[in-house]
Design an enzyme around this catalytic site. Structure first.
Site, PDB file in Angstrom:
ATOM      1  CB  THR A 216      13.215   6.894-125.897  1.00  0.00           C
ATOM      2  OG1 THR A 216      14.509   5.668-125.242  1.00  0.00           O
ATOM      3  CG2 THR A 216      13.172   6.309-127.379  1.00  0.00           C
TER       4      THR A 216
ATOM      5  CB  THR B 116      25.045   2.932-129.552  1.00  0.00           C
ATOM      6  OG1 THR B 116      23.538   2.504-129.126  1.00  0.00           O
ATOM      7  CG2 THR B 116      24.316   3.877-131.165  1.00  0.00           C
TER       8      THR B 116
ATOM      9  CE  LYS C 277      20.799   3.759-129.469  1.00  0.00           C
ATOM     10  NZ  LYS C 277      21.275   4.744-128.775  1.00  0.00           N
TER      11      LYS C 277
ATOM     12  CD  GLU D 250      24.775   1.950-121.409  1.00  0.00           C
ATOM     13  OE1 GLU D 250      25.171   2.396-123.226  1.00  0.00           O
ATOM     14  OE2 GLU D 250      25.049   2.478-120.535  1.00  0.00           O
TER      15      GLU D 250
END
Length: 403
Positions: A190, A153, A179, A274
């Site tokens: 996760t 994503t 991911k 991120e």
């Protein structure tokens, strides 16, 4: 969209597993966002799932199907989490499983669904149904890299690890993909992770091995302290190699290899957090229990003040000291706590270490990987938690997430 081979280490095919990808256009066009994993009959499957009380519809259905039947297919979509979607979300997850079962000639309960992406928006189930034939037609044993890319994503890169392991009965393969980049403070695993092996392992043993590996890998990472509604980690054993974990030494070797692989994937998630520019390992020793060590490590790893200092490469040791002090450790003797940034002592005897070197500490904080070592000096237990910095881009990515 093809994955550049340089982005991933070599991912060995696992006999008994095939993977196919397709573009369903769940959220955006132009990229593969659907993965189908086909498992040969008799494959044993174990899973761990999020403990978030707002568990997504696919999580609830996956748990039910895993409990009630023998899985033959895993179905993964990105771009939409199908979480917070009420009865319509449940129906959409069931619809997709039934559609795949109809194409594959299996029971709908033999399909295990997974979703990741935006929370609270209706899942476009019809788009997924329409893309299933392409994913099934593309099933190949060597499509692990394509699948690793398709499940992303906000990840900037695909994540995968693979190894071959020699046991007393012969060689086996372990391959896994994962991911995750944000909303990471797993309370089981996760965001999404899939590990397969061709070893022969019972379901009961598989569950135990997975729980053990997850506890010290995926459950020891944090990007932002947020536990997802969709976390899942699956371990599949096809048995196609004919090699069983018969000896205690074989079981130990396998457990170590699985833990190493899961830890590598977990650390990749943190390194790709991120907006992250560097990551840190918070190593706590001298605790009275593993739980105590974890509490202290997470207190530091999830401190926004520490994480912003990490971004600035600023050895603001007071922020680490404060995070240790508020971790809830009863009767902690602060005079005995020692803290270091890598090989640079910063705290001793309740204050700044006499051996502290600001210039050295700044250089250590500026590294790509920053070890923070905290010795509580009150017991023999230890734990390590991995985290990353908070940068300007973290705010931008999440501010723009739905736009």
């Amino acid at each position: 969209m093809a994955v550049a081979q340089s982005e991933l280490p070599r991912l060995h095919p696992v006999a008994g597993v095939q993977l196919g990808v397709a573009e369903a256009g769940v959220r955006k066009a132009g990229a593969n966002d659907l993965v189908v994993m086909a498992l040969q009959p008799g494959t044993r499957v174990a899973g761990v799932f999020t403990r978030n009380l707002f568990r997504a519809a696919p999580v609830r259905l996956a748990e039910s199907n895993l409990r009630d039947d023998q899985p033959r297919y895993l179905l993964i979509n990105t771009g939409n989490a199908n979480a917070g979607t009420g009865p319509a979300g449940d129906q959409a997850a069931r619809q997709n499983c039934a559609a795949l079962a109809g194409h594959a000639g299996c029971r709908a309960s033999q399909v295990i669904p997974f979703s990741t992406g935006v929370i609270g928006e209706p899942l476009p189930a019809a788009r997924i149904d329409a893309a299933l034939p392409a994913a099934l037609e593309g099933l190949q044993p060597d499509h692990w890299a394509l699948a690793a890319d398709a499940i992303r994503t906000t990840d900037t890169r695909p994540k995968g690890r693979s190894q071959r392991l020699a046991l007393s009965g012969g060689e086996i393969t372990l391959t896994g993909i994962a991911k995750g980049s944000g909303m990471i403070r797993p309370d089981m695993a996760t965001m999404l992770a899939y590990v397969a092996t061709d070893a022969q392992i019972s379901t009961a043993a598989l569950r135990q091995l997975l729980r053990g590996a997850v506890a010290v890998s995926f459950n020891r990472i944090t990007v932002d302290g947020d536990t997802s509604t969709n976390d899942a980690c699956m371990l599949m054993a096809t048995g196609a190699s004919g090699v069983a974990l018969e000896a205690d030494s074989d079981r130990q070797l396998f457990a170590e290899a699985l833990t190493d692989l899961c830890t590598a994937l977990a650390r990749e998630i943190v390194a790709d957090g991120e907006g992250a520019t560097r990551d840190a390992a918070i190593q706590v020793t001298g605790a009275r229990s593993i739980g105590e060590a974890e509490r202290v490590a997470f207190s530091v790893a999830e401190s926004p003040l520490f994480k912003t200092a990490l971004f600035a490469a600023d050895p603001n040791w007071g922020r680490i000291l404060a995070a240790v002090g508020r971790a809830g450790v009863e009767d902690l003797d602060v005079e005995r706590v020692r803290i270091a940034i890598d090989d640079c002592p910063i705290v001793a005897d309740g204050g700044l270490s006499p051996d502290y070197d600001e210039a050295l500490a700044a250089r250590r904080m500026a590294a790509d990987h920053v070890p923070v070592v905290i010795d509580l000096d009150r017991g023999g237990q230890a734990a390590t938690v991995w985290t990353c910095d908070f940068s300007y881009d973290y705010v931008r990515i999440n501010a723009e997430y739905r736009s």
